[in-house]
Design an enzyme around this catalytic site. Sequence first.
Site, PDB file in Angstrom:
ATOM      1  N   GLU A 134     -14.013  -8.310 -15.235  1.00 24.18           N
ATOM      2  CA  GLU A 134     -15.183  -7.462 -15.520  1.00 24.18           C
ATOM      3  C   GLU A 134     -14.766  -6.045 -15.179  1.00 24.18           C
ATOM      4  O   GLU A 134     -14.594  -5.710 -14.002  1.00 24.18           O
ATOM      5  CB  GLU A 134     -16.379  -7.893 -14.656  1.00 24.18           C
ATOM      6  CG  GLU A 134     -16.971  -9.235 -15.041  1.00 24.18           C
ATOM      7  CD  GLU A 134     -17.775  -9.200 -16.337  1.00 24.18           C
ATOM      8  OE1 GLU A 134     -17.921  -8.127 -16.951  1.00 24.18           O
ATOM      9  OE2 GLU A 134     -18.264 -10.265 -16.729  1.00 24.18           O
ATOM     10  N   THR A 181      -6.863  -1.281 -13.013  1.00 24.64           N
ATOM     11  CA  THR A 181      -6.470  -2.357 -12.088  1.00 24.64           C
ATOM     12  C   THR A 181      -6.510  -3.704 -12.812  1.00 24.64           C
ATOM     13  O   THR A 181      -5.656  -4.561 -12.572  1.00 24.64           O
ATOM     14  CB  THR A 181      -7.396  -2.389 -10.857  1.00 24.64           C
ATOM     15  OG1 THR A 181      -7.475  -1.076 -10.312  1.00 24.64           O
ATOM     16  CG2 THR A 181      -6.870  -3.324  -9.790  1.00 24.64           C
ATOM     17  N   GLY A 182      -7.464  -3.883 -13.713  1.00 26.48           N
ATOM     18  CA  GLY A 182      -7.572  -5.130 -14.477  1.00 26.48           C
ATOM     19  C   GLY A 182      -6.281  -5.432 -15.226  1.00 26.48           C
ATOM     20  O   GLY A 182      -5.841  -6.581 -15.294  1.00 26.48           O
ATOM     21  N   GLU A 230     -14.414   7.509 -18.060  1.00 24.11           N
ATOM     22  CA  GLU A 230     -15.504   6.966 -17.248  1.00 24.11           C
ATOM     23  C   GLU A 230     -15.563   7.800 -15.965  1.00 24.11           C
ATOM     24  O   GLU A 230     -14.665   7.713 -15.130  1.00 24.11           O
ATOM     25  CB  GLU A 230     -15.226   5.501 -16.894  1.00 24.11           C
ATOM     26  CG  GLU A 230     -16.313   4.905 -16.020  1.00 24.11           C
ATOM     27  CD  GLU A 230     -15.985   3.502 -15.476  1.00 24.11           C
ATOM     28  OE1 GLU A 230     -14.824   3.232 -15.142  1.00 24.11           O
ATOM     29  OE2 GLU A 230     -16.928   2.699 -15.375  1.00 24.11           O
ATOM     30  N   GLY A 243     -13.593  -4.745 -11.347  1.00 24.31           N
ATOM     31  CA  GLY A 243     -13.061  -3.445 -10.923  1.00 24.31           C
ATOM     32  C   GLY A 243     -12.720  -2.605 -12.140  1.00 24.31           C
ATOM     33  O   GLY A 243     -13.274  -2.820 -13.224  1.00 24.31           O
ATOM     34  N   SER A 244     -11.805  -1.676 -11.971  1.00 28.76           N
ATOM     35  CA  SER A 244     -11.507  -0.737 -13.059  1.00 28.76           C
ATOM     36  C   SER A 244     -10.604  -1.380 -14.106  1.00 28.76           C
ATOM     37  O   SER A 244      -9.896  -2.356 -13.828  1.00 28.76           O
ATOM     38  CB  SER A 244     -10.841   0.505 -12.483  1.00 28.76           C
ATOM     39  OG  SER A 244      -9.599   0.135 -11.922  1.00 28.76           O
ATOM     40  N   THR A 245     -10.608  -0.805 -15.278  1.00 30.67           N
ATOM     41  CA  THR A 245      -9.761  -1.307 -16.363  1.00 30.67           C
ATOM     42  C   THR A 245      -8.284  -1.157 -15.987  1.00 30.67           C
ATOM     43  O   THR A 245      -7.476  -2.057 -16.259  1.00 30.67           O
ATOM     44  CB  THR A 245     -10.093  -0.564 -17.670  1.00 30.67           C
ATOM     45  OG1 THR A 245     -11.460  -0.908 -18.008  1.00 30.67           O
ATOM     46  CG2 THR A 245      -9.189  -0.960 -18.813  1.00 30.67           C
ATOM     47  N   CYS A 274     -21.249   0.112 -13.346  1.00 31.68           N
ATOM     48  CA  CYS A 274     -20.369  -0.141 -14.498  1.00 31.68           C
ATOM     49  C   CYS A 274     -21.132   0.035 -15.795  1.00 31.68           C
ATOM     50  O   CYS A 274     -20.596   0.554 -16.764  1.00 31.68           O
ATOM     51  CB  CYS A 274     -19.736  -1.529 -14.397  1.00 31.68           C
ATOM     52  SG  CYS A 274     -20.926  -2.856 -14.207  1.00 31.68           S
TER      53      CYS A 274
HETATM   54  P1  NAD Z   1     -10.663  -0.865  -8.427  1.00 36.29           P
HETATM   55  O1  NAD Z   1     -10.102  -1.487  -9.654  1.00 36.29           O
HETATM   56  O2  NAD Z   1      -9.973   0.286  -7.825  1.00 36.29           O
HETATM   57  O3  NAD Z   1     -10.792  -1.949  -7.255  1.00 36.29           O
HETATM   58  C1  NAD Z   1     -11.498  -3.156  -7.429  1.00 36.29           C
HETATM   59  C2  NAD Z   1     -10.966  -4.187  -6.440  1.00 36.29           C
HETATM   60  O4  NAD Z   1      -9.612  -4.481  -6.769  1.00 36.29           O
HETATM   61  C3  NAD Z   1     -10.951  -3.745  -4.983  1.00 36.29           C
HETATM   62  O5  NAD Z   1     -11.293  -4.849  -4.173  1.00 36.29           O
HETATM   63  C4  NAD Z   1      -9.497  -3.348  -4.767  1.00 36.29           C
HETATM   64  O6  NAD Z   1      -9.098  -3.465  -3.411  1.00 36.29           O
HETATM   65  C5  NAD Z   1      -8.775  -4.367  -5.629  1.00 36.29           C
HETATM   66  N1  NAD Z   1      -7.457  -3.955  -6.109  1.00 36.29           N
HETATM   67  C6  NAD Z   1      -6.949  -2.705  -6.223  1.00 36.29           C
HETATM   68  N2  NAD Z   1      -5.709  -2.748  -6.760  1.00 36.29           N
HETATM   69  C7  NAD Z   1      -5.423  -4.060  -6.986  1.00 36.29           C
HETATM   70  C8  NAD Z   1      -4.310  -4.741  -7.561  1.00 36.29           C
HETATM   71  N3  NAD Z   1      -3.229  -4.094  -7.998  1.00 36.29           N
HETATM   72  N4  NAD Z   1      -4.367  -6.083  -7.653  1.00 36.29           N
HETATM   73  C9  NAD Z   1      -5.465  -6.762  -7.249  1.00 36.29           C
HETATM   74  N5  NAD Z   1      -6.555  -6.166  -6.708  1.00 36.29           N
HETATM   75  C10 NAD Z   1      -6.538  -4.826  -6.574  1.00 36.29           C
HETATM   76  O7  NAD Z   1     -12.165  -0.531  -8.809  1.00 36.29           O
HETATM   77  P2  NAD Z   1     -13.249   0.214  -7.908  1.00 36.29           P
HETATM   78  O8  NAD Z   1     -12.900   1.663  -7.904  1.00 36.29           O
HETATM   79  O9  NAD Z   1     -13.434  -0.527  -6.631  1.00 36.29           O
HETATM   80  O10 NAD Z   1     -14.576  -0.024  -8.788  1.00 36.29           O
HETATM   81  C11 NAD Z   1     -14.982   0.807  -9.806  1.00 36.29           C
HETATM   82  C12 NAD Z   1     -14.664   0.237 -11.177  1.00 36.29           C
HETATM   83  O11 NAD Z   1     -15.204  -1.084 -11.295  1.00 36.29           O
HETATM   84  C13 NAD Z   1     -15.290   1.025 -12.309  1.00 36.29           C
HETATM   85  O12 NAD Z   1     -14.374   1.168 -13.362  1.00 36.29           O
HETATM   86  C14 NAD Z   1     -16.471   0.153 -12.753  1.00 36.29           C
HETATM   87  O13 NAD Z   1     -16.896   0.384 -14.081  1.00 36.29           O
HETATM   88  C15 NAD Z   1     -15.901  -1.211 -12.539  1.00 36.29           C
HETATM   89  N6  NAD Z   1     -16.963  -2.212 -12.403  1.00 36.29           N
HETATM   90  C16 NAD Z   1     -17.127  -3.136 -13.397  1.00 36.29           C
HETATM   91  C17 NAD Z   1     -18.163  -4.068 -13.324  1.00 36.29           C
HETATM   92  C18 NAD Z   1     -18.388  -5.079 -14.418  1.00 36.29           C
HETATM   93  O14 NAD Z   1     -19.128  -6.027 -14.188  1.00 36.29           O
HETATM   94  N7  NAD Z   1     -17.789  -4.935 -15.579  1.00 36.29           N
HETATM   95  C19 NAD Z   1     -19.011  -4.058 -12.222  1.00 36.29           C
HETATM   96  C20 NAD Z   1     -18.813  -3.101 -11.225  1.00 36.29           C
HETATM   97  C21 NAD Z   1     -17.774  -2.188 -11.331  1.00 36.29           C
END
Ligand code: NAD
Length: 470
Positions: A242, A224-225, A372, A220-222, A276
């Site tokens: 990731e 949230t990471g 991004e 997911g996003s940095t 991503c």
């Molecule tokens: P996001 O971080 O908003 O959400 C990702 C997931 O995390 C979702 O399932 C969401 O419900 C969950 N989530 C949200 N808040 C949380 C928390 N506090 N604790 C635990 N889980 C939580 O990301 P998004 O908007 O769904 O995806 C887009 C982002 O993902 C972009 O930044 C993209 O670059 C990145 N991405 C990275 C890769 C990679 O392999 N590096 C691949 C695909 C997407």
Amino acid sequence: MSGNFAMTIDGRAVEAAQTVEVRNPATGEVFAAAPDAAVEDLDLAVDAATRAFPKWRDTPIAERKAALVKAAEAIEAHADELAALFVKEQGRPLPGAKMEISGAAMWLKATTMLDIPIDITEDSEKRRVEVHHVPLGVVCGIVPWNFPVLLAAWKIGPALLAGNTLVLKPSPFTPLCTLRIGELIRGAFPAGVINVISGGDALGPLMTSHPGFAKISFTGSTATGRRVMESAAKDLKRLTLELGGNDAAIVLPDVDVDAVAEQLFEGAFHNTAQVCVATKRLYIHADIYDALRDRLHQLAKDLPVGDGAEQGNRYGPIQNEPQYRRVLALLDDARANGLTLLEGGPVPERGYFVPLTLVDNPPEDSRVVVEEAFGPVLPLLKFTDVDDAIARANDTEYGLAGAVWSRDVEAATAIAHRLDTGTVWINQNLQSTPFTPLAGAKQSGFGQENGVPGLLEFTRPKAIFIPKAA
Ligand code: NAD
């Protein structure tokens, strides 16, 4: 509303007391509902996975592989149904949806070609020292909405192959294909080995703080990471993150502009630029800047954007309303700062559509360059000196991937070595394989997915010192 989607917990279909609405991004309309797991449902899933773990860990790897192949075949057998559902919930046009579904099945199968090594660190007269890689326990898998099925497969395959059990959560914006896949593949595994739960924004944090998980595999996003890492710190859960990227491609002056333009365009706008590892900053040498910019602008005007369910559309909508609003805000900021926007062709009025847009040589510190976008807004940036282009490409907190384009592969390779990213493509983009680790540098990631290194992220090393007879 249509569809009847249940979670998979302990090998069974489980409904939740509440549901979350699922919208079609091409219309903005709610068309289905997904279960909204309560904490009790999460506990049930973690309990089931905990009970299933010892037996699955001790199941011979050949049997674990056979189960994964069976799961892949179940997905393949329902590829058309899944692809149609994918278009509705994710928005991508049908050919791309089909590619993702069959890609996920292929990936699961390919993962079974990997083996878990036993490292011998000493084999002397006195003793033999073996380092085994043993599974961790119950894994929490969290997936985003941009490649919901493929990225789920990237977790299911290695987590289960390594002998862990899994509780998987799709994004609230794209839960349906994953729930359906849970239903299709649950019979391939003993009850509790794979659990799929869905829910709203509250569910992710509940999972990452749950003491029953040994590991979190998060995509997911940095932003949230960072929250996931904080949450995991409490009981030192293992982590793979990731995360986001702001990938640069550098185009040298010797390229054949007509030959590379469409590949460059697709590398940036595939999946409506919600990738991503998409090119998010395009550095073009001044000698070819105008010619390539005009060619890319023509493609933006020519390539059709619309409902993915209608044949002929190359690009679909932005996947969800919050992301749509973020991209509109980025465009407003660009306009307010007097940047030159080169817009593509018309887009439908309803749904979350934005014209494919190029930004003509904006300042390096503008938001469209620094952030991004994760939407169809691509800054084109002029350079004259390669060292300067490399420095600008590296001047970011991210480090996911990058690309170099030149007829001189040797020169391009030399530049590739100087980019601070986990992957660099030369004269290609968006490539990944089940055998090559994807590992973000800097704030794009922590750990890696795919290949043996990705598989080993679902294990811990265990050294055994075995004496030899004197
Ligand atoms: P996001 O971080 O908003 O959400 C990702 C997931 O995390 C979702 O399932 C969401 O419900 C969950 N989530 C949200 N808040 C949380 C928390 N506090 N604790 C635990 N889980 C939580 O990301 P998004 O908007 O769904 O995806 C887009 C982002 O993902 C972009 O930044 C993209 O670059 C990145 N991405 C990275 C890769 C990679 O392999 N590096 C691949 C695909 C997407």
